[in-house]
Scaffold this active site. Structure first.
Site, short mmCIF file in Angstrom:
data_model
loop_
_atom_site.label_atom_id
_atom_site.label_comp_id
_atom_site.label_asym_id
_atom_site.label_seq_id
_atom_site.Cartn_x
_atom_site.Cartn_y
_atom_site.Cartn_z
N LYS A 19 0.81 -1.20 0.01
CA LYS A 19 0.08 0.04 -0.16
C LYS A 19 0.80 1.22 0.00
CE LYS A 19 -3.53 -2.55 2.55
NZ LYS A 19 -2.70 -3.56 3.27
N GLU A 70 -7.83 -11.40 4.64
CA GLU A 70 -6.99 -11.84 5.90
C GLU A 70 -7.52 -10.95 7.04
OE1 GLU A 70 -2.93 -11.31 5.24
OE2 GLU A 70 -3.04 -9.17 5.00
N ARG A 74 -3.27 -7.29 15.02
CA ARG A 74 -2.22 -6.09 15.52
C ARG A 74 -2.41 -4.86 14.90
NH1 ARG A 74 0.70 -5.12 10.86
NH2 ARG A 74 0.67 -6.71 9.25
N VAL A 77 -0.38 -0.28 10.03
CA VAL A 77 0.54 0.86 9.69
C VAL A 77 -0.55 2.09 9.48
CG1 VAL A 77 1.39 2.21 7.63
CG2 VAL A 77 2.46 -0.14 8.56
N ARG A 120 2.29 6.79 2.76
CA ARG A 120 3.43 6.36 3.39
C ARG A 120 4.63 6.71 2.76
NH1 ARG A 120 2.47 -0.19 4.38
NH2 ARG A 120 0.04 -0.12 5.02
#
Length: 229
Positions: A19, A70, A74, A77, A120
């Site tokens: 991504k 999926e 956790r 990002v 990002r």
């Protein structure tokens, strides 16, 4: 129960399944469909008996049918996108759950407000096949102002090692709507000064200005086609 759904994020732009830009809420998706996606994720987590932060990833086709890919157990990002549009501190809530405390927010208290976009910031050269850019950073001046957030560990004098992931930061903006968020992100990228290494910031500027992005008319292969052109 620890399972509430917070948002429906749209992973807009990716290269080789990595991504580049994330945004939320997903543009072009009706609220009823978004609620179905989110409730599906929360139901899955409840049935698994899992407590803690988790991200359930789906793909959606043109007819708005969605399919699970999926589950990541956790914080991911792109969690700042969720935090900005819901006002929920996901890391804080994760610590509360780990300590055996209940969530401090209930499902009916979760409201999506405005629009958020995350870019990002990778130490890579997009014009040379995304070649990694390890080395010393001399200049690092992050943008600021209302609705602008920068998550990073980098500072002037930091040396990027060659051993790890090339992401050196995340630039996130929040606006009243998608148009304002895009304008705010474009301005923030221009203010962001990193040198002498190359980063993905110039590519983000090009992606944000592209007509398919502005009209949210893209799919998971759009970035690859964009780069070929």
């Amino acid at each position: 129960g620890h399972a509430i759904h917070l948002y429906n994020r749209d992973c807009t732009s990716q290269r080789r399944h990595q991504k580049l830009i994330e945004e939320g809420p997903a543009p072009g998706v009706e609220d009823a469909i978004r609620d179905q996606v989110c409730e599906s994720a929360a139901t899955l987590v409840r049935n698994a008996g899992y407590s803690g932060a988790a991200t359930v990833e789906f793909l959606m086709d043109q007819s708005h049918q969605f399919y699970m890919l999926e589950v990541n157990t956790r914080v991911q990002v792109e969690h700042p996108v969720t935090e900005l549009i819901t006002g929920v501190d996901i890391v804080k809530e994760s610590i509360r759950v780990a300590a055996g405390e209940p969530l401090s927010v209930s499902q009916d208290e979760v409201e999506i407000r405005g629009h958020a976009i995350e870019c990002r910031v990778n130490a890579e050269d997009p014009d040379r096949g995304f070649m990694p850019q390890p080395g010393l950073i001399d200049t690092f001046s992050a943008p600021g102002g209302m609705g602008v957030r920068v998550d990073t560990h980098v500072r002037p004098g930091y040396r990027i090692p060659p051993n790890y992931d090339s992401m050196i930061g995340k630039l996130i903006v929040h606006g009243r709507d998608r148009d304002e968020a895009i304008r705010r992100m474009a301005s923030a990228i221009q203010e962001f000064q990193i040198g002498p290494i190359c980063t993905t910031l110039p590519l983000h500027s090009r992606l944000l200005a592209a007509k398919p992005f502005l009209s949210h008319d893209f799919d998971i292969h759009w970035v690859e086609r964009f780069l070929e052109q």
